[in-house]
Design an enzyme around this catalytic site. Structure first.
Site, PDB file in Angstrom:
ATOM      1  N   TYR A  32       0.838  -1.197   0.000  1.00  0.00           N
ATOM      2  CA  TYR A  32       0.000   0.000   0.000  1.00  0.00           C
ATOM      3  C   TYR A  32       0.873   1.247   0.000  1.00  0.00           C
ATOM      4  O   TYR A  32       2.079   1.189   0.251  1.00  0.00           O
ATOM      5  CB  TYR A  32      -0.931   0.009   1.220  1.00  0.00           C
ATOM      6  CG  TYR A  32      -0.249   0.346   2.533  1.00  0.00           C
ATOM      7  CD1 TYR A  32       0.568  -0.571   3.177  1.00  0.00           C
ATOM      8  CD2 TYR A  32      -0.400   1.611   3.110  1.00  0.00           C
ATOM      9  CE1 TYR A  32       1.202  -0.251   4.379  1.00  0.00           C
ATOM     10  CE2 TYR A  32       0.226   1.933   4.306  1.00  0.00           C
ATOM     11  CZ  TYR A  32       1.025   1.000   4.944  1.00  0.00           C
ATOM     12  OH  TYR A  32       1.659   1.319   6.115  1.00  0.00           O
ATOM     13  N   LYS A 148       6.531  -1.837   1.765  1.00  0.00           N
ATOM     14  CA  LYS A 148       5.377  -1.306   2.515  1.00  0.00           C
ATOM     15  C   LYS A 148       4.215  -2.289   2.410  1.00  0.00           C
ATOM     16  O   LYS A 148       3.243  -2.056   1.687  1.00  0.00           O
ATOM     17  CB  LYS A 148       5.024   0.071   1.943  1.00  0.00           C
ATOM     18  CG  LYS A 148       4.252   0.959   2.900  1.00  0.00           C
ATOM     19  CD  LYS A 148       4.326   2.401   2.425  1.00  0.00           C
ATOM     20  CE  LYS A 148       3.369   3.308   3.150  1.00  0.00           C
ATOM     21  NZ  LYS A 148       3.505   3.352   4.588  1.00  0.00           N
ATOM     22  N   GLU A 180      13.222   3.121  13.589  1.00  0.00           N
ATOM     23  CA  GLU A 180      12.216   4.055  13.052  1.00  0.00           C
ATOM     24  C   GLU A 180      10.973   4.022  13.936  1.00  0.00           C
ATOM     25  O   GLU A 180      10.897   3.252  14.894  1.00  0.00           O
ATOM     26  CB  GLU A 180      11.873   3.732  11.588  1.00  0.00           C
ATOM     27  CG  GLU A 180      11.194   2.398  11.366  1.00  0.00           C
ATOM     28  CD  GLU A 180      10.753   2.173   9.910  1.00  0.00           C
ATOM     29  OE1 GLU A 180      10.545   3.145   9.169  1.00  0.00           O
ATOM     30  OE2 GLU A 180      10.602   0.992   9.531  1.00  0.00           O
ATOM     31  N   LEU A 204      11.498   1.541   6.435  1.00  0.00           N
ATOM     32  CA  LEU A 204      10.826   1.921   5.201  1.00  0.00           C
ATOM     33  C   LEU A 204      11.518   3.187   4.680  1.00  0.00           C
ATOM     34  O   LEU A 204      11.692   4.148   5.439  1.00  0.00           O
ATOM     35  CB  LEU A 204       9.348   2.220   5.461  1.00  0.00           C
ATOM     36  CG  LEU A 204       8.592   2.522   4.171  1.00  0.00           C
ATOM     37  CD1 LEU A 204       8.215   1.222   3.463  1.00  0.00           C
ATOM     38  CD2 LEU A 204       7.357   3.349   4.443  1.00  0.00           C
TER      39      LEU A 204
END
Ligand code: PDD
Length: 291
Positions: A32, A148, A180, A204
């Site tokens: 996504y 993702k 992250e 990511l």
């Protein structure tokens, strides 16, 4: 009424139905994107498309992303979001619907393509200035967080733990490294140097992160992309998170301890201001800035 896009059609969300055999539903087998939209104009949609293309290739899902631009334009228009200060478009592709097998379904299985667009309320100046609180939490995600995927359970659980501890955000720590946020990238300032985890398979590669690195370069702020051991946290003077919905978000408390003097710092402020200016330039919209 929400109009969504599903497999080539625009229709009211109540009329959008999926097969119970959809592999997104059964396996989280899909990818996504969330693209921020300012004044009706998606910010760096090309970068989101490139990341989705790379993720699809990584998972072996056959979907051509070139139609995404038109879908974004159409869904924003059908939901009358062209004049909103900010909106988001959510765009998802799964491996499609087929009787459940772990291995891939027959090659003629069409991917399921779904998108929605909604208004998004940006953080107000007062809230931004108060800053955010975060907790650290072990990173239990798989080893390809650079893709993702829809498999977000570790992020869901981390964010819920943060909420129960009355914190705003969760920071993943893997092998002693603060990698992250649960839905954002992480930056530190130490001795005047801007630090962030390298774009490896452990984070990511955020579109906002990329913009911030570019803006830091332009502002003459020294940057180092290196892993930051969480034990160095007491030595950093500023921490902030970045993301499509997060924008630039100062973190002023981590695990109950203040970061620096407990207020958003000068590097965070500079980069936040430059980020909003860049959005204004590229999307042709004036944004409410932070005092
Ligand atoms: N999340 N890291 C993770 C784990 C993320 O989920 C996100 C974005 C980011 C920031 O990437 P970008 O700057 O391209 O938005 C980093 C989206 C917004 C979400 O899941 O809603």
């Amino acid at each position: 009424m929400d109009v969504v896009f599903l497999n080539g059609e625009y229709l009211p969300s109540e009329q959008a139905h999926l097969s119970v055999d959809d592999r997104g539903f059964l396996f989280g087998d899909g990818v996504y994107e969330v693209t921020p939209v300012y004044g009706g104009e998606p910010f760096r949609l090309d970068r989101h498309m490139a990341r989705l293309r790379r993720g699809l290739r990584g998972l072996g899902i056959d979907y051509d992303v070139t139609g995404m631009k038109g879908i974004h334009r159409e869904i924003l228009s059908r939901n009358e979001l062209k004049d909103e200060e900010m909106a988001v478009v959510y765009f998802q592709v799964t491996r499609g619907a087929a009787p459940r097998t772990h291995h891939f379904p027959p090659s003629d299985t069409a991917p399921t393509v779904y998108a929605y667009a909604r208004r998004f309320a940006r953080r107000e100046a007062g809230e931004w200035n108060r800053g955010s609180s975060a907790i650290t939490i072990p990173d239990s995600r798989w080893a390809r967080t650079d893709i993702k995927t829809l498999q977000l359970l570790p992020s869901v659980l981390a964010q819920e733990t943060a909420r129960r501890r009355e914190a705003n955000d969760a920071i993943f720590v893997r092998d002693g490294i603060a990698v992250e946020g649960a839905h954002s990238n992480l930056f530190f300032v130490r001795d005047g140097v801007l630090l962030t985890h390298p774009a490896s398979n452990q984070i990511l590669p955020g579109i906002t992160r990329e913009a911030i690195l570019e803006l830091a370069g332009e502002a003459g702020i020294p940057v180092e992309e290196r892993p930051l051991p969480s034990e160095e946290l007491p030595e950093v003077s500023e921490v902030f998170l970045t993301g499509s919905t997060t924008e630039v978000r100062p973190v002023v408390r981590i695990d109950g301890r203040p970061v620096g003097d407990g207020r958003p710092g000068p590097v965070t402020r500079t980069l936040h201001g430059r980020f909003l200016d860049r959005i204004a330039e590229e999307c042709g919209v004036a944004l409410q800035t932070v005092a």
